[in-house]
Motif scaffolding. Structure first.
Motif, mmCIF file in Angstrom:
data_model
loop_
_atom_site.group_PDB
_atom_site.id
_atom_site.type_symbol
_atom_site.label_atom_id
_atom_site.label_comp_id
_atom_site.label_asym_id
_atom_site.label_seq_id
_atom_site.Cartn_x
_atom_site.Cartn_y
_atom_site.Cartn_z
ATOM 1 N N VAL A 68 -6.087 3.194 9.233
ATOM 2 C CA VAL A 68 -5.062 3.459 8.223
ATOM 3 C C VAL A 68 -4.713 2.183 7.463
ATOM 4 O O VAL A 68 -4.408 2.222 6.272
ATOM 5 N N GLY A 69 -4.775 1.032 8.147
ATOM 6 C CA GLY A 69 -4.548 -0.238 7.466
ATOM 7 C C GLY A 69 -5.531 -0.438 6.317
ATOM 8 O O GLY A 69 -5.184 -0.983 5.263
ATOM 9 N N LEU A 70 -6.766 0.041 6.494
ATOM 10 C CA LEU A 70 -7.760 -0.041 5.428
ATOM 11 C C LEU A 70 -7.397 0.903 4.279
ATOM 12 O O LEU A 70 -7.571 0.562 3.105
ATOM 13 N N ALA A 71 -6.888 2.087 4.600
ATOM 14 C CA ALA A 71 -6.456 3.026 3.555
ATOM 15 C C ALA A 71 -5.321 2.420 2.728
ATOM 16 O O ALA A 71 -5.281 2.564 1.501
ATOM 17 N N PHE A 72 -4.415 1.718 3.401
ATOM 18 C CA PHE A 72 -3.322 1.043 2.707
ATOM 19 C C PHE A 72 -3.864 -0.025 1.766
ATOM 20 O O PHE A 72 -3.351 -0.222 0.664
ATOM 21 N N ALA A 73 -4.910 -0.734 2.202
ATOM 22 C CA ALA A 73 -5.501 -1.785 1.365
ATOM 23 C C ALA A 73 -6.087 -1.201 0.085
ATOM 24 O O ALA A 73 -5.910 -1.764 -1.005
ATOM 25 N N VAL A 74 -6.768 -0.067 0.192
ATOM 26 C CA VAL A 74 -7.333 0.575 -0.988
ATOM 27 C C VAL A 74 -6.224 1.043 -1.926
ATOM 28 O O VAL A 74 -6.288 0.857 -3.146
ATOM 29 N N ALA A 75 -5.169 1.644 -1.358
ATOM 30 C CA ALA A 75 -4.040 2.112 -2.172
ATOM 31 C C ALA A 75 -3.337 0.957 -2.873
ATOM 32 O O ALA A 75 -2.965 1.052 -4.048
ATOM 33 N N ALA A 76 -3.152 -0.156 -2.164
ATOM 34 C CA ALA A 76 -2.474 -1.320 -2.737
ATOM 35 C C ALA A 76 -3.316 -1.991 -3.819
ATOM 36 O O ALA A 76 -2.778 -2.530 -4.787
ATOM 37 N N GLY A 121 0.791 -1.223 0.000
ATOM 38 C CA GLY A 121 0.000 0.000 0.000
ATOM 39 C C GLY A 121 0.821 1.269 0.000
ATOM 40 O O GLY A 121 0.426 2.278 -0.585
ATOM 41 N N THR A 122 1.982 1.240 0.643
ATOM 42 C CA THR A 122 2.819 2.440 0.737
ATOM 43 C C THR A 122 3.154 3.006 -0.634
ATOM 44 O O THR A 122 3.128 4.219 -0.841
ATOM 45 N N ALA A 123 3.486 2.120 -1.574
ATOM 46 C CA ALA A 123 3.877 2.567 -2.919
ATOM 47 C C ALA A 123 2.705 3.114 -3.706
ATOM 48 O O ALA A 123 2.888 3.610 -4.819
ATOM 49 N N GLY A 124 1.501 3.042 -3.136
ATOM 50 C CA GLY A 124 0.330 3.595 -3.814
ATOM 51 C C GLY A 124 -0.315 4.741 -3.059
ATOM 52 O O GLY A 124 -1.374 5.228 -3.455
ATOM 53 N N LEU A 125 0.319 5.190 -1.957
ATOM 54 C CA LEU A 125 -0.247 6.284 -1.168
ATOM 55 C C LEU A 125 0.018 7.621 -1.847
ATOM 56 O O LEU A 125 1.172 8.009 -2.036
ATOM 57 N N PRO A 126 -1.016 8.357 -2.200
ATOM 58 C CA PRO A 126 -0.831 9.600 -2.955
ATOM 59 C C PRO A 126 0.043 10.627 -2.241
ATOM 60 O O PRO A 126 0.872 11.278 -2.870
ATOM 61 N N HIS A 127 -0.126 10.781 -0.927
ATOM 62 C CA HIS A 127 0.628 11.825 -0.227
ATOM 63 C C HIS A 127 2.105 11.474 -0.097
ATOM 64 O O HIS A 127 2.942 12.365 0.096
ATOM 65 N N ILE A 128 2.453 10.181 -0.220
ATOM 66 C CA ILE A 128 3.868 9.788 -0.247
ATOM 67 C C ILE A 128 4.424 9.993 -1.657
ATOM 68 O O ILE A 128 5.530 10.509 -1.838
ATOM 69 N N LEU A 129 3.656 9.618 -2.670
ATOM 70 C CA LEU A 129 4.117 9.719 -4.050
ATOM 71 C C LEU A 129 4.390 11.163 -4.467
ATOM 72 O O LEU A 129 5.373 11.437 -5.165
ATOM 73 N N VAL A 130 3.553 12.108 -4.049
ATOM 74 C CA VAL A 130 3.752 13.498 -4.478
ATOM 75 C C VAL A 130 5.011 14.114 -3.891
ATOM 76 O O VAL A 130 5.519 15.106 -4.413
ATOM 77 N N ARG A 131 5.522 13.518 -2.852
ATOM 78 C CA ARG A 131 6.738 14.065 -2.240
ATOM 79 C C ARG A 131 7.937 13.985 -3.197
ATOM 80 O O ARG A 131 8.861 14.796 -3.101
ATOM 81 N N PHE A 132 7.932 13.020 -4.109
ATOM 82 C CA PHE A 132 9.067 12.862 -5.015
ATOM 83 C C PHE A 132 9.076 13.897 -6.134
ATOM 84 O O PHE A 132 10.041 14.005 -6.881
ATOM 85 N N TYR A 133 7.993 14.667 -6.239
ATOM 86 C CA TYR A 133 7.963 15.741 -7.235
ATOM 87 C C TYR A 133 8.560 17.039 -6.698
ATOM 88 O O TYR A 133 8.716 18.000 -7.436
ATOM 89 N N THR A 134 8.874 17.080 -5.409
ATOM 90 C CA THR A 134 9.402 18.317 -4.816
ATOM 91 C C THR A 134 10.923 18.422 -4.937
ATOM 92 O O THR A 134 11.486 19.454 -4.592
ATOM 93 N N VAL A 135 11.576 17.361 -5.422
ATOM 94 C CA VAL A 135 13.044 17.371 -5.549
ATOM 95 C C VAL A 135 13.438 17.644 -6.999
ATOM 96 O O VAL A 135 12.658 17.410 -7.923
ATOM 97 N N PRO A 136 14.655 18.153 -7.228
ATOM 98 C CA PRO A 136 15.030 18.564 -8.588
ATOM 99 C C PRO A 136 15.268 17.436 -9.573
ATOM 100 O O PRO A 136 15.130 17.620 -10.781
#
Length: 537
Positions: free
Chosen positions: A413-421, A262-277
């Motif tokens: 939050v475990g349920l949110a991870f399930a939806v993201a995964a 699920g972590t690799a599908g969490l939107p708020h984690i993924l958008v963090r990689f757009y803030t670096v050059p």
């Protein structure tokens, strides 16, 4: 007023100051959504850790371990191992092939409008699930923190947190959110390390005494009201057969799959990689994040088991408040105030990250690219829509958090991870690694993953409050037996369904244009060439 209130107010004032500073720098969509891609590797690593170490981690997992021992610790293991999928699978390709959101990666070689519409729906759904969990923790925490002010109810506390969250996002954008997360990560690690030291001091800094106490824990059982002795290092207290009627091992596996993927599908984690050059900085930030996150989740052992052995399970007010209670017992009112303020900072930082990811997805994916075909009708309109979306998402989250305030935040939050995964991860992985992946596959994968995970949650014991702190083993057994879907987490079924739907959809309707662009995407994903123009289709 008590020192807890003053610490609480000091953090609020400091973060509002950051928001005012950041607001002056939000001169474009890139600045608002991605902090102008100006965040360094170590800064983004701290921010990612701050975004990831949520109220579910600090409050929920500590309570899970304190009440369920080894089974609760499985949440820590799942969240820690999960970051490997981010490092190995998504961090670099996502930064190179996207611009602001997860859908940028999908739309690069697929038909943009249907893919962006579904991705936006999935992002908002996952973000709302996760946000509700954080705000439940916030309400309980602020109520405890401001206990000297009885006129402040849990509902009022939830509303207050929601309003602050909207202010951060609407005015400060990603830059303010990033620095709130950095400060929160530093404070959280400081408090967690110090509290862990106090726990070990209670056992003379002897690990053998500490684990002996865990293995022979005596407390009053909530069901029988009799004194019992249990080994909290043995599995089975939450996922055991005596509680879950034989489904315990599968329930644990299902939870593990949801957390790890699920972590690799969490939107708020993924958008963090757009803030670096660039992609190199993205990789560096993930390494920093893993070190910080790894240390933190190891320390939850001391927080959870410390609460179990020192406070005893029958004296913990609620499972979400085990860590603050432990801090008050070992460090007195000043340390309790600090830990509570840190937990509050944790919630605000994560909620702000969730809000900006949801609002960015709606504004950038749905409004600009679905409704307006990728053409912004007026300068600054995309940012304006994102700010309006933040208000709407905040209001919905406040309403749901008030309705579900008795649910354990780690469980929710475990349920949110399930939806993201189930919805996001399959389409991200197949888009990067499978040449024959098509628009039909992406839309079907997102739709089936999203619907199946939510339907299974509704049909499971979860929806009936199985993990509420007041639910004893006998009631939990009855609820489990009557549920149509017997597992509390749907990951073991919904994740394969998401992948299967995406694969079948792609095989049913081939897309030569998408296949032709696969090599180009592969080069860009691995080299970063033309990354800033990644959304051009």
């Amino acid at each position: 007023m008590t020192i807890a209130v003053w610490m609480f107010l000091a953090f609020v004032v400091a973060t509002l100051g950051i928001t005012i500073w950041a607001a002056k720098k939000n001169t474009s969509a890139g600045a608002y959504f991605a902090a102008g891609r100006s965040i360094t590797g170590w800064q983004n690593g701290l921010a990612v850790a701050g975004d990831y170490m949520s109220a579910a981690s600090f409050l929920g997992i500590s309570g899970m371990i304190a009440l369920f021992g080894y089974d609760g610790f499985m949440y820590s293991v799942g969240w820690l191992v999960a970051y490997l999928t981010v490092l190995i699978v998504v961090a670099e390709p996502l930064r190179n092939a996207g611009k602001y959101t997860m859908a940028d990666l999908l739309a690069y070689r697929l038909t943009p409008r249907p893919v962006r519409a579904m991705a936006s729906l999935s992002t908002i759904t996952v973000s709302t699930f996760y946000m509700v969990a954080q705000m439940i923790g916030a309400g309980t925490l602020v109520k405890l923190l401001l206990k000297d002010l009885p006129w402040i109810s849990t509902e009022a506390a939830i509303i207050g947190v929601g309003v602050l969250m909207v202010v951060y996002v609407v005015f400060g954008g990603m830059l303010a959110t990033t620095w709130v997360q950095i400060i929160k990560a530093i404070l959280l690690m400081t408090g967690t390390i110090f509290l862990s030291v106090l726990v070990m001091k209670n056992f003379g800094y002897s690990f053998s005494k500490f684990f002996d106490a865990i293995a022979n824990l005596t407390y009053v059982d909530a069901k029988t009201k009799l004194e019992v002795t249990r080994n909290f290092l043995e599995p089975g207290m939450k996922f055991g057969a005596e509680v879950t009627k034989g489904w315990g091992p599968l329930d644990l596996i299902s939870l593990g799959l949801a957390l790890v993927f699920g972590t690799a599908g969490l939107p708020h984690i993924l958008v963090r990689f757009y803030t670096v050059p660039d992609a190199k900085t993205a990789r560096v930030s993930v390494v920093w994040a893993m070190v910080i996150i790894g240390t933190f989740y190891i320390l939850t052992t001391f927080l959870g088991f410390g609460a179990a052995t020192i406070l005893k399970p029958d004296h913990i007010v609620t499972d979400n408040m085990a860590a603050p209670q432990l801090a008050e017992t070992l460090g007195g009112p000043i340390f309790f105030a600090f830990i509570s303020a840190v937990a509050f900072a944790t919630i605000l930082a994560v909620v702000a990250g969730l809000t900006i990811s949801a609002s960015a997805s709606f504004a950038h994916d749905f409004y600009s690219n679905v409704l307006h075909h990728g053409k912004e009708n007026r300068p600054g309109q995309e940012v304006k829509v994102a700010r309006i979306t933040a208000f709407v998402v905040g209001a919905i989250s406040i309403f749901l958090a008030i309705k579900l305030q008795n649910v354990n935040v780690a469980f929710l939050v475990g349920l949110a991870f399930a939806v993201a995964a189930s919805a996001n991860l399959p389409v991200i992985v197949l888009s990067i690694f499978w040449k024959k992946f098509s628009t039909t596959g992406a839309v079907l994968g997102l739709a089936v993953g999203l619907v199946s995970s939510i339907v299974l949650i509704i049909l499971s014991p979860s929806i009936m409050g199985i993990d509420g702190p007041e639910v004893v083993a006998a009631k939990r057994h009855l609820i489990q037996a009557n549920a149509i879907f017997p597992l509390t987490n749907p990951g073991i079924l919904s994740i394969p369904l998401g992948f299967l739907a995406a694969i079948i959809g792609s095989l049913l309707k081939r897309e030569p244009e998408a296949e032709a662009k696969f090599t180009e995407l592969k080069v860009r994903a691995h080299t970063g060439l033309g990354a800033e123009k990644a959304t051009a289709h």
